[in-house]
Write a protein that holds these residues in place. Sequence first.
Motif, mmCIF file in Angstrom:
data_model
loop_
_atom_site.group_PDB
_atom_site.id
_atom_site.type_symbol
_atom_site.label_atom_id
_atom_site.label_comp_id
_atom_site.label_asym_id
_atom_site.label_seq_id
_atom_site.Cartn_x
_atom_site.Cartn_y
_atom_site.Cartn_z
ATOM 1 N N GLN A 187 -37.016 56.915 -85.479
ATOM 2 C CA GLN A 187 -38.105 57.877 -85.629
ATOM 3 C C GLN A 187 -38.355 58.662 -84.347
ATOM 4 O O GLN A 187 -39.367 59.339 -84.217
ATOM 5 C CB GLN A 187 -39.393 57.140 -86.036
ATOM 6 C CG GLN A 187 -39.277 56.322 -87.310
ATOM 7 C CD GLN A 187 -38.913 57.183 -88.507
ATOM 8 O OE1 GLN A 187 -39.478 58.263 -88.693
ATOM 9 N NE2 GLN A 187 -37.970 56.707 -89.310
ATOM 10 N N ILE A 188 -37.448 58.571 -83.373
ATOM 11 C CA ILE A 188 -37.616 59.258 -82.088
ATOM 12 C C ILE A 188 -36.541 60.330 -81.962
ATOM 13 O O ILE A 188 -35.445 60.062 -81.439
ATOM 14 C CB ILE A 188 -37.530 58.261 -80.911
ATOM 15 C CG1 ILE A 188 -38.513 57.103 -81.121
ATOM 16 C CG2 ILE A 188 -37.807 58.951 -79.585
ATOM 17 C CD1 ILE A 188 -38.415 56.021 -80.069
ATOM 18 N N PRO A 189 -36.784 61.548 -82.457
ATOM 19 C CA PRO A 189 -35.778 62.607 -82.333
ATOM 20 C C PRO A 189 -35.648 63.127 -80.905
ATOM 21 O O PRO A 189 -34.584 63.589 -80.509
ATOM 22 C CB PRO A 189 -36.284 63.695 -83.287
ATOM 23 C CG PRO A 189 -37.772 63.486 -83.347
ATOM 24 C CD PRO A 189 -37.976 62.003 -83.206
ATOM 25 N N ALA B 241 -42.492 60.565 -80.815
ATOM 26 C CA ALA B 241 -42.958 60.458 -82.205
ATOM 27 C C ALA B 241 -44.438 60.795 -82.335
ATOM 28 O O ALA B 241 -45.157 60.181 -83.130
ATOM 29 C CB ALA B 241 -42.673 59.056 -82.759
ATOM 30 N N GLY B 242 -44.913 61.746 -81.538
ATOM 31 C CA GLY B 242 -46.310 62.147 -81.597
ATOM 32 C C GLY B 242 -47.268 61.218 -80.876
ATOM 33 O O GLY B 242 -48.474 61.449 -80.896
ATOM 34 N N MET B 243 -46.763 60.174 -80.230
ATOM 35 C CA MET B 243 -47.593 59.222 -79.505
ATOM 36 C C MET B 243 -47.351 59.355 -78.006
ATOM 37 O O MET B 243 -46.218 59.550 -77.568
ATOM 38 C CB MET B 243 -47.301 57.781 -79.950
ATOM 39 C CG MET B 243 -47.467 57.548 -81.436
ATOM 40 S SD MET B 243 -49.177 57.772 -81.972
ATOM 41 C CE MET B 243 -48.999 57.510 -83.740
ATOM 42 N N GLU B 244 -48.429 59.226 -77.224
ATOM 43 C CA GLU B 244 -48.318 59.322 -75.771
ATOM 44 C C GLU B 244 -48.803 58.029 -75.142
ATOM 45 O O GLU B 244 -49.855 57.495 -75.504
ATOM 46 C CB GLU B 244 -49.148 60.491 -75.232
ATOM 47 C CG GLU B 244 -49.070 60.652 -73.722
ATOM 48 C CD GLU B 244 -49.864 61.848 -73.214
ATOM 49 O OE1 GLU B 244 -50.043 61.955 -71.982
ATOM 50 O OE2 GLU B 244 -50.307 62.665 -74.045
ATOM 51 N N GLY B 245 -48.027 57.507 -74.200
ATOM 52 C CA GLY B 245 -48.434 56.279 -73.532
ATOM 53 C C GLY B 245 -47.357 55.782 -72.586
ATOM 54 O O GLY B 245 -46.339 56.444 -72.353
ATOM 55 N N GLU B 246 -47.587 54.584 -72.036
ATOM 56 C CA GLU B 246 -46.656 53.961 -71.100
ATOM 57 C C GLU B 246 -45.671 53.079 -71.853
ATOM 58 O O GLU B 246 -46.061 52.292 -72.720
ATOM 59 C CB GLU B 246 -47.430 53.136 -70.072
ATOM 60 C CG GLU B 246 -46.544 52.479 -69.021
ATOM 61 C CD GLU B 246 -47.343 51.652 -68.035
ATOM 62 O OE1 GLU B 246 -46.730 51.016 -67.153
ATOM 63 O OE2 GLU B 246 -48.588 51.622 -68.155
ATOM 64 N N VAL B 247 -44.412 53.191 -71.515
ATOM 65 C CA VAL B 247 -43.382 52.388 -72.172
ATOM 66 C C VAL B 247 -43.501 50.943 -71.699
ATOM 67 O O VAL B 247 -43.423 50.660 -70.497
ATOM 68 C CB VAL B 247 -41.974 52.933 -71.859
ATOM 69 C CG1 VAL B 247 -40.911 52.057 -72.532
ATOM 70 C CG2 VAL B 247 -41.839 54.372 -72.322
ATOM 71 N N GLU B 248 -43.712 50.035 -72.652
ATOM 72 C CA GLU B 248 -43.835 48.613 -72.316
ATOM 73 C C GLU B 248 -42.564 47.834 -72.616
ATOM 74 O O GLU B 248 -42.253 46.861 -71.935
ATOM 75 C CB GLU B 248 -45.003 47.982 -73.082
ATOM 76 C CG GLU B 248 -46.375 48.332 -72.535
ATOM 77 C CD GLU B 248 -47.449 47.395 -73.054
ATOM 78 O OE1 GLU B 248 -47.196 46.672 -74.035
ATOM 79 O OE2 GLU B 248 -48.546 47.381 -72.474
ATOM 80 N N THR C 192 -39.105 50.847 -79.800
ATOM 81 C CA THR C 192 -39.722 51.124 -78.513
ATOM 82 C C THR C 192 -41.217 50.857 -78.633
ATOM 83 O O THR C 192 -41.843 51.261 -79.616
ATOM 84 C CB THR C 192 -39.490 52.588 -78.091
ATOM 85 O OG1 THR C 192 -38.093 52.818 -77.916
ATOM 86 C CG2 THR C 192 -40.203 52.895 -76.787
ATOM 87 N N VAL C 193 -41.783 50.173 -77.652
ATOM 88 C CA VAL C 193 -43.204 49.829 -77.646
ATOM 89 C C VAL C 193 -43.878 50.613 -76.529
ATOM 90 O O VAL C 193 -43.461 50.533 -75.372
ATOM 91 C CB VAL C 193 -43.425 48.319 -77.444
ATOM 92 C CG1 VAL C 193 -44.920 47.998 -77.430
ATOM 93 C CG2 VAL C 193 -42.717 47.524 -78.534
ATOM 94 N N ILE C 194 -44.909 51.406 -76.885
ATOM 95 C CA ILE C 194 -45.680 52.129 -75.876
ATOM 96 C C ILE C 194 -47.152 51.772 -76.039
ATOM 97 O O ILE C 194 -47.586 51.365 -77.122
ATOM 98 C CB ILE C 194 -45.478 53.660 -75.972
ATOM 99 C CG1 ILE C 194 -46.082 54.201 -77.280
ATOM 100 C CG2 ILE C 194 -44.006 54.022 -75.882
ATOM 101 C CD1 ILE C 194 -46.075 55.717 -77.342
#
Length: 221
Positions: free
Chosen positions: A98-100, A68-75, A82-84
């Motif tokens: 919102q995650i295609p 969804a345009g966000m980059e990070g570690e999946v928590e 989903t929380v990143i």
Amino acid sequence: MASIVIWIIAFIMILGVFQVDTSALLATLGVASLGLGFAIQNIIRDYLQGFCIVMEDWYRIGDWVTIAGMEGEVEKISPRRTVIREINGTMHVIPNSQIPFASNQTRDWARINLYVTVAYKEDISHVYQIIDSVCLELKNDPDFGKHLTSTPAAMRVSNLGDHGVDICIRGYTEPGEQWGLTGELRKRIKNRFAQEEIEIPWPHAKIYFGNTPEIDKISDS
């Protein structure tokens, strides 16, 4: 939810027994149920997409992803969201609907993909030898080499740029280790180039102020 629906139906039936006009109440409940239906529709989308993400194993907790345009570690992964967490510590909570698609950078294997620029005057064959020597040293290092699944090497001349020749270096690593190994390899190449006096170019600029006007010399009389 089922209990709430049953109690509402029972309440309306009781009002009917006491001959209370429930038409206005039914109309209100109809409008409310319509709005509730739209809200539940989004929730159902979240759960369905979350089910697909988990079943198809798009990513796991601890993976480094772009979603969804966000980059990070999946928590955290739940059926609805989903929380990143970004590298700067910012936490993003993303509804699963919102995650295609997802880009996972730490699944199964990773790769060093480094580009080094040298001056045009350098012997490219000699530069290849220096780079491969540094890569072999990194592979034989007990601390860094254990995270390499192949020995990096100079692959090709990727570009003849405005300021120098770009050389591509690639090698395979364990998932999540590509960034640290790329930084260490970049440092070692820089130091070896300094020892071998191989020039790493940088942009130069020449500034012209036009023709210098001639100054008429007045001879002393």
